[in-house]
Design an enzyme around this catalytic site. Structure first.
Site, PDB file in Angstrom:
ATOM      1  N   HIS A  38       0.848  -1.200   0.000  1.00 29.28           N
ATOM      2  CA  HIS A  38       0.000   0.000   0.000  1.00 29.28           C
ATOM      3  C   HIS A  38       0.880   1.244   0.000  1.00 29.28           C
ATOM      4  O   HIS A  38       1.581   1.513   0.963  1.00 29.28           O
ATOM      5  CB  HIS A  38      -0.910  -0.012   1.231  1.00 29.28           C
ATOM      6  CG  HIS A  38      -1.792   1.193   1.311  1.00 29.28           C
ATOM      7  ND1 HIS A  38      -2.817   1.410   0.436  1.00 29.28           N
ATOM      8  CD2 HIS A  38      -1.776   2.263   2.133  1.00 29.28           C
ATOM      9  CE1 HIS A  38      -3.414   2.563   0.732  1.00 29.28           C
ATOM     10  NE2 HIS A  38      -2.798   3.096   1.754  1.00 29.28           N
ATOM     11  N   ASP A  46       1.668  -1.235   4.473  1.00 31.14           N
ATOM     12  CA  ASP A  46       2.130   0.030   3.900  1.00 31.14           C
ATOM     13  C   ASP A  46       3.581  -0.085   3.421  1.00 31.14           C
ATOM     14  O   ASP A  46       4.466  -0.479   4.186  1.00 31.14           O
ATOM     15  CB  ASP A  46       2.053   1.142   4.953  1.00 31.14           C
ATOM     16  CG  ASP A  46       0.621   1.471   5.331  1.00 31.14           C
ATOM     17  OD1 ASP A  46      -0.303   0.859   4.747  1.00 31.14           O
ATOM     18  OD2 ASP A  46       0.422   2.326   6.221  1.00 31.14           O
ATOM     19  N   ASP A  69       1.075   5.257  -0.232  1.00 38.71           N
ATOM     20  CA  ASP A  69       0.348   6.522  -0.139  1.00 38.71           C
ATOM     21  C   ASP A  69       1.097   7.600  -0.913  1.00 38.71           C
ATOM     22  O   ASP A  69       2.242   7.897  -0.561  1.00 38.71           O
ATOM     23  CB  ASP A  69       0.240   6.968   1.326  1.00 38.71           C
ATOM     24  CG  ASP A  69      -0.646   6.049   2.139  1.00 38.71           C
ATOM     25  OD1 ASP A  69      -1.783   5.804   1.705  1.00 38.71           O
ATOM     26  OD2 ASP A  69      -0.197   5.561   3.207  1.00 38.71           O
ATOM     27  N   ASP A  75      -7.781   1.408   2.264  1.00 38.14           N
ATOM     28  CA  ASP A  75      -7.412   2.384   3.290  1.00 38.14           C
ATOM     29  C   ASP A  75      -8.330   3.611   3.391  1.00 38.14           C
ATOM     30  O   ASP A  75      -8.296   4.290   4.421  1.00 38.14           O
ATOM     31  CB  ASP A  75      -5.956   2.842   3.092  1.00 38.14           C
ATOM     32  CG  ASP A  75      -5.332   3.414   4.359  1.00 38.14           C
ATOM     33  OD1 ASP A  75      -5.849   3.109   5.458  1.00 38.14           O
ATOM     34  OD2 ASP A  75      -4.346   4.164   4.269  1.00 38.14           O
ATOM     35  N   HIS A  91      -6.399   9.551  -0.177  1.00 38.29           N
ATOM     36  CA  HIS A  91      -7.070   9.493   1.128  1.00 38.29           C
ATOM     37  C   HIS A  91      -6.243  10.034   2.300  1.00 38.29           C
ATOM     38  O   HIS A  91      -6.688   9.928   3.440  1.00 38.29           O
ATOM     39  CB  HIS A  91      -7.530   8.055   1.401  1.00 38.29           C
ATOM     40  CG  HIS A  91      -6.425   7.055   1.368  1.00 38.29           C
ATOM     41  ND1 HIS A  91      -6.160   6.288   0.259  1.00 38.29           N
ATOM     42  CD2 HIS A  91      -5.502   6.699   2.286  1.00 38.29           C
ATOM     43  CE1 HIS A  91      -5.128   5.504   0.512  1.00 38.29           C
ATOM     44  NE2 HIS A  91      -4.709   5.733   1.734  1.00 38.29           N
TER      45      HIS A  91
HETATM   46 ZN   LIG Z   1      -3.189   4.846   2.771  1.00 43.44          ZN
END
Ligand SMILES: [Zn+2]
Length: 1158
Positions: free
Chosen positions: A173, A424, A175, A287, A566
């Site tokens: 994951h 993550d 970000d 998420d 997000h």
């Molecule tokens: Zn995230």
């Protein structure tokens, strides 16, 4: 001489005051005269004058002071200049019963266009989320190893007939910005993850991997060589690597607007098509902090077949797990059939990390996260570490893991189980790939070799779903799977205890506002650019700077897309990451202004063959500037002279706009003409520099423009100087309260009164609405609809929430954990109040310590005359752990229900539940929320996403800003202390049903989640979200006084306005396959809105057509060819159409068409 002038001025002033007073007295005595002027405007104006006269009466007591004041100010102003210019008498006395056009209009609605909404009772579903919330006790008992769940049982024989299929899906994951900026993450982690992926997947064709975020993937792609790209394509082709969702980011679902959600998906899917040549089939949203059915709808209409969601309230998960409803067909609340059904898999446990994905027991699952092997940087908090799999332990380890798989599978219906394996930024080190893939392969090989009725393997997400469809004997995405149908949404999310993630609906509101500003700019720029480009081709003018502008558009698509992430729009990133996002947003806003300026310049030029983009100064300036990403916008001042100045207005919606605009100008006496040279009414206002001080070099000019659908209109403005014979321009009248001084004064053409009795309530009004305000606080008390004389209590309050006193678990960026009820800001009688009355708009300003609050009422014939505008500038930087909200208290009998929108796409019924804590009753609002009873609906429309709640009957409140001193333990590791002076803007619409509804809030019968705004309400929302843009003509170097380039009076790109219920979402020029350049193809996105016919469609001059749009009625003077229906992100083309075809749109649906315009 000077003294004489001053005295003469004062006398003239007083004579005029008295004669006006006497005249009005007569008007009041003689009914006949009164009725003659009491058409709509007349009545309003009379009351207004009466108010003014009351003030004058007060003033007369102080006439000596006034005379002194006037004498002084006239002395000051004159300074030896021509006196006639500064005698305010004639100006103040300009005929106030004046020619502001004001005939009420209403949309023409085709019979049948109301039936869709009236048929809402036909909706069928097995699970209605509103019912689930009603039933659940939210008691949170200890469930054992699965703390928020229950004990799961099975017998070994359960798989005798059908083996358990296990798909372990490795994922990482990433970000695009959170604790680090997107670029830093890329450099530190993401590039290594993707490089390792190519090396390590090649080792064994049984290894699989999924990837979601195209923003990162494209950065990496630009940095790798052709050989590596080929290797990646091979991995995609042979099914080892799957792109899931394929959006630019994994977008937030609570506070995003559907325009940006679609746009970032198109950006991702187009990138994938150009570079990998594939089409994503499964959505992956593990998420985002709660889930919206809008996302399910968009994915469905983009052609995806399946989707996964994760962050859902733990009690809801448990309930769905009990009923084996964690996999369901997600159906839109408004869908009368099943066409929106989307197969959705909900992950059952607390998190998407390995301890919470292999099965119910995190202590066991953690032992199968081989990155946590002893000696590494992460370990297992449950104190039992993983051990490497060897021949000696494989039997025992495989058995232990299979037990978890089997238990998890018992929560689903298919005997196929999905086991995500990641976290993550995982797999950034080569060794992790060896640890995970190596150890798991040993476990699978062992399991599969035993007589355990299990087939375990690595899989992609679509491998899992395909197996499910396959077992049902169905093509993926086809109907008939027989899973339960679920309708509703998954807000507000709690991950444990009473920790509701309802704070982030409002966190960093400054940037939520900036996001919507970019969204509006980007959309308006996409449309006007596509039109200008098509016209430049049509008449073969190659000088239009298409390539340059298009690169700016691509940049804006990416900036806007990135911010839908997000941790971006949610306001949950580190301070310096927020600065990184803000800088990108601002750069793109400026780029979009440039694209609009170039396009408007081209379209407005009478002789387009002479169009020259190579101008050193830009041809136009726009009417708003931002000097920094965290600064409030500033309005540049139009320096006026006797020579007219051209200002062009652009309307990006496909219906005509007739509304009030505001500009800053250098003169208080102005003449405004339309393009034909006709002088039109205008109003000038003071520009305030402090509570009671105003600028002497800057004024606000207000007038009403008419702009065609998607079109441009030119207006001419000049300084009227000393010309007293201009009844069309009138200065506003100012009353100041709570200033501590009873003196009245004159500033130039403006009269300022300060009544002694400060506490009498006062009103502002137009022909439709009368708004009453408290004379003590200046805050709104009630609104009366003039037509029926009904008054609805509607008081505005500002309040502060605190946060809990306990050491742990206080409010932070994600969580809202208040210390109880909000406390009213005590501003009673202390805030300076300014009341500004004029013939085009009237305003009430209240200057409180933490809020500058302005309510405006337009006297406009258009949609803006039907609602009150609220503008706040909020500043809570001197606070500690406080959250500021604005509450509206009404006498509407809404019981415990209200409605808030999801992504600007649909309304969702909400119930305020007393069994839940306050923070659980807050919901996201992207564009609007309303309260209603049998007769009345009050809607608050917003120009930015914020949190909203209705905590008691008749109340509706919006959270405006949050300042929080601590982290809330969700990984951010900081509070929210980077507050700015933050603008927010709303419109309050009060509507009376013309047909009474027996149960507007449900009650009796099956409850549905659906409800619809009125057509008027949809248009009010457009005022806020798609503003009319102003372009101010610059004088170019070397140009004559009138300018060398002749501009058209207006540009009307459409043959006809679109029907009222059809929103022109976008006209987006498609990018070339091999270059960042435009093609001749555009995608046209149209949205047919569902609307409630039980309210009159006030203020609209359009009509509805049963969802029909004739292609011939679209673009004027352009050839429309190569028309094809297509899926929402352009992956699948449908029906071929021709330029004579009629488009048929169904209510609520968004349709996309590829078109070629030349
Ligand atoms: Zn995230």
């Amino acid at each position: 001489m000077k003294k004489y002038v001053a005295l003469f001025g004062s006398c003239m002033f007083l004579v005029a005051f008295f004669s006006m007073y006497l005249m009005l007295d007569q008007l009041n005595l003689h009914g006949s005269l009164r009725s003659r002027v009491s058409m709509e405007m007349g009545q309003t104006e009379l009351d207004f004058i009466k108010d003014k006269m009351e003030n004058l009466e007060n003033d007369i007591h102080h006439n000596q002071q006034i005379i002194d004041e006037i004498r002084n100010s006239v002395k000051q102003i004159i300074g030896g200049e021509n006196m006639s210019k500064y005698i305010p008498v004639q100006r103040n006395m300009a005929p106030l019963v004046e020619e502001v056009p004001d005939s009420p209009v209403q949309a023409k609605i085709e019979t049948g266009d109301c039936s869709f909404v009236e048929r809402q009772g036909e909706h069928s579903d097995d699970v209605q989320m509103l019912d689930v919330l009603d039933i659940l006790p939210f008691d949170n008992p200890d469930g054992g190893v699965w703390k928020q769940g229950f004990d799961i049982r099975y017998t070994e024989r359960d798989w005798d007939n059908q083996p358990l299929k296990v798909f372990v899906v490795p994922h990482s994951h990433n970000d695009p910005g959170w604790i680090k900026t997107v670029d830093r993450y890329y450099l530190d982690q993401t590039q290594h993850i993707l490089n390792n992926m190519v090396d390590k997947l090649k080792v064994d064709s049984r290894r699989k991997f999924i990837w979601a975020e195209i923003s990162f993937f494209s950065m990496w792609w630009d940095n790798i060589d052709a050989e590596k790209k080929d290797a990646v394509k091979k991995l995609v082709e042979n099914g080892q690597l799957e792109i899931v969702t394929g959006g630019w980011v994994m977008s937030d679902e609570a506070i995003t607007h559907y325009y940006a959600m679609i746009d970032q998906m198109i950006e991702g899917h187009e990138w994938i098509k150009r570079n990998l040549g594939i089409k994503p089939r499964s959505g992956w949203a593990i998420d985002p902090f709660g889930h919206s059915p809008t996302m399910a709808y968009l994915l469905k209409r983009m052609g995806l077949q399946n989707m996964v969601v994760q962050r859902v309230h733990y009690s809801v998960k448990k309930q769905l797990a009990k009923e084996k409803q964690l996999e369901f067909m997600w159906r839109q609340n408004w869908d009368h059939g099943a066409s929106s059904d989307m197969l959705c898999h909900m992950m059952p446990f607390y998190s998407y990390d390995v301890p919470h994905t292999c099965g119910p027991d995190p202590k066991v699952c953690c032992q199968f996260d081989f990155k946590r092997l002893p000696g590494g940087r992460v370990n297992c908090p449950w104190k039992v570490p993983p051990v490497p799999i060897s021949d000696n332990n494989v039997a025992e380890r495989a058995k232990l893991l299979l037990d978890q798989y089997r238990k998890k599978s018992k929560l689903y219906r298919s005997n196929i189980v999905l086991i995500p394996l990641g976290d993550d930024f995982r797999y950034d080190k080569a060794i992790e790939w060896d640890q995970q893939y190596g150890n798991y392969q040993k476990l699978f090989d062992y399991m599969n070799s035993q007589n355990w009725h299990v087939e375990a393997q690595f899989g992609t997400l679509s491998d899992y779903f395909d197996a499910m469809w396959d077992r049902a004997g169905l093509q993926p995405g086809s109907p008939g799977l027989g899973y339960p149908v679920l309708s509703g949404d998954f807000f507000s999310y709690a991950d444990r205890e009473d920790h509701y993630w309802s704070g982030y609906y409002t966190s960093r509101p400054f940037y939520k506002n900036l996001d919507r500003v970019l969204e509006a700019h980007a959309r308006a720029a996409e449309i006007i650019f596509s039109l200008a480009l098509a016209h430049s081709r049509h008449i073969d003018v190659p000088s239009f700077p298409a390539k340059n502008a298009y690169q700016m558009l691509i940049g804006a698509r990416k900036s806007l897309g990135l911010f839908q992430h997000h941790d971006a729009i949610t306001g949950t990133a580190k301070d310096f990451v927020v600065v990184d996002y803000g800088t990108r947003l601002l750069r793109s806003i400026m780029d979009m202004k440039r694209v609009m300026i170039d396009s408007a310049h081209f379209l407005m030029s009478e002789d387009k063959s002479q169009y020259d983009p190579e101008t050193t100064t830009t041809f136009f300036d726009m009417d708003e500037k931002r000097i920094n990403h965290d600064a409030l916008p500033e309005k540049p001042i139009l320096q006026l002279s006797q020579q007219t100045k051209e200002v062009v207005f652009y309307n990006s919606v496909a219906q005509a706009r007739h509304e009030v605009v505001r500009l800053r100008v250098s003169s208080s006496t102005v003449e405004v003409q339309d393009a034909s040279g006709k002088v039109i009414p205008s109003q000038t206002n003071l520009v305030w520099t402090a509570a009671q001080d105003s600028s002497t070099t800057e004024y606000e000019l207000v007038f009403i423009v008419n702009v065609p659908p998607l079109g441009l209109s030119k207006y001419l403005i000049r300084d009227a100087g000393s010309e007293v014979n201009n009844p069309y321009n009138a200065p506003s009248q100012v009353t100041l309260y709570n200033t501590g001084s009873p003196e009245s004064s004159v500033r130039g053409v403006f009269h300022i009164s300060r009544p002694i009795s400060d506490n009498r309530d006062f009103t502002i009004e137009n022909s439709r609405l009368r708004a009453k305000f408290s004379g003590t606080t200046g805050l709104l008390q009630s609104v009366t609809t003039v037509k029926d004389g009904k008054e609805t209590a509607m008081s505005v309050e500002f309040l502060m929430y605190g946060t809990r006193e306990t050491k742990k678990d206080k409010s932070g960026a994600y969580l809202f954990l208040p210390d109880g009820e909000a406390k009213t800001l005590d501003t009673n009688g202390k805030a300076v109040i300014r009341v500004i009355r004029g013939k085009i708009l009237s305003e009430v300003h209240v200057l409180m310590k933490h809020v500058e609050h302005v309510i405006t009422l337009h006297r406009s014939p258009g949609i803006d005359g039907w609602s009150l505008e609220i503008s706040n500038v909020v500043d809570i930087r001197d606070q500690r752990n406080r959250e500021l909200c604005m509450r509206l208290k009404t006498d509407i009998k809404n019981s415990n229900q209200f409605f808030s929108d999801l992504n600007g796409f649909q309304m969702q019924r909400r119930k305020t539940l007393s069994k839940l804590p306050l923070q659980a009753n807050y919901y996201p609002m992207s564009t609007m929320a309303y309260l209603q009873d049998q007769d009345t609906r009050m809607t608050i429309h917003t120009a930015q996403s914020l949190g909203v709640g209705s905590l008691q009957e008749g109340w509706l409140e919006v959270m405006l800003d949050r300042r929080l001193n601590q982290d809330d333990n969700r990984g951010l590791q900081q509070g929210l202390l980077d507050n700015k002076r933050t603008p927010n803007q709303f419109r309050l619409l009060l509507e009376r049903r013309h047909q009474r509804t027996s149960s507007p809030n449900g009650g009796g019968g099956k409850q549905t989640g659906v409800d619809y705004p009125s057509l008027t309400s949809h248009s009010v929302s457009q005022l806020l979200n798609h503003p009319v843009y102003a372009f101010i003509r610059n004088k170019l170097p070397g140009e004559g006084p009138a300018g060398d380039v002749k501009l058209s009076g207006s540009v009307q790109p459409l043959v006809k306005a679109l029907p009222c219920d059809i929103h022109f979402v976008n006209l987006r020029t498609v990018q070339a396959m091999d270059a960042p350049a435009p093609t001749q193809e555009s995608v046209l996105l149209l949205h047919r809105k569902g609307f409630d016919c039980s309210f009159p469609a006030n203020g609209l001059s359009c009509s509805t057509t049963g969802g029909k749009v004739q292609l011939e009625d679209l673009f004027r003077d352009l050839d429309l060819t190569d028309i094809k229906a297509t899926s929402l992100s352009l992956m699948y083309d449908g029906q071929v159409l021709n330029s004579k075809s009629t488009l048929q749109l169904d209510p609520m649906e968004i349709n996309a068409y590829r078109i070629r315009l030349d």
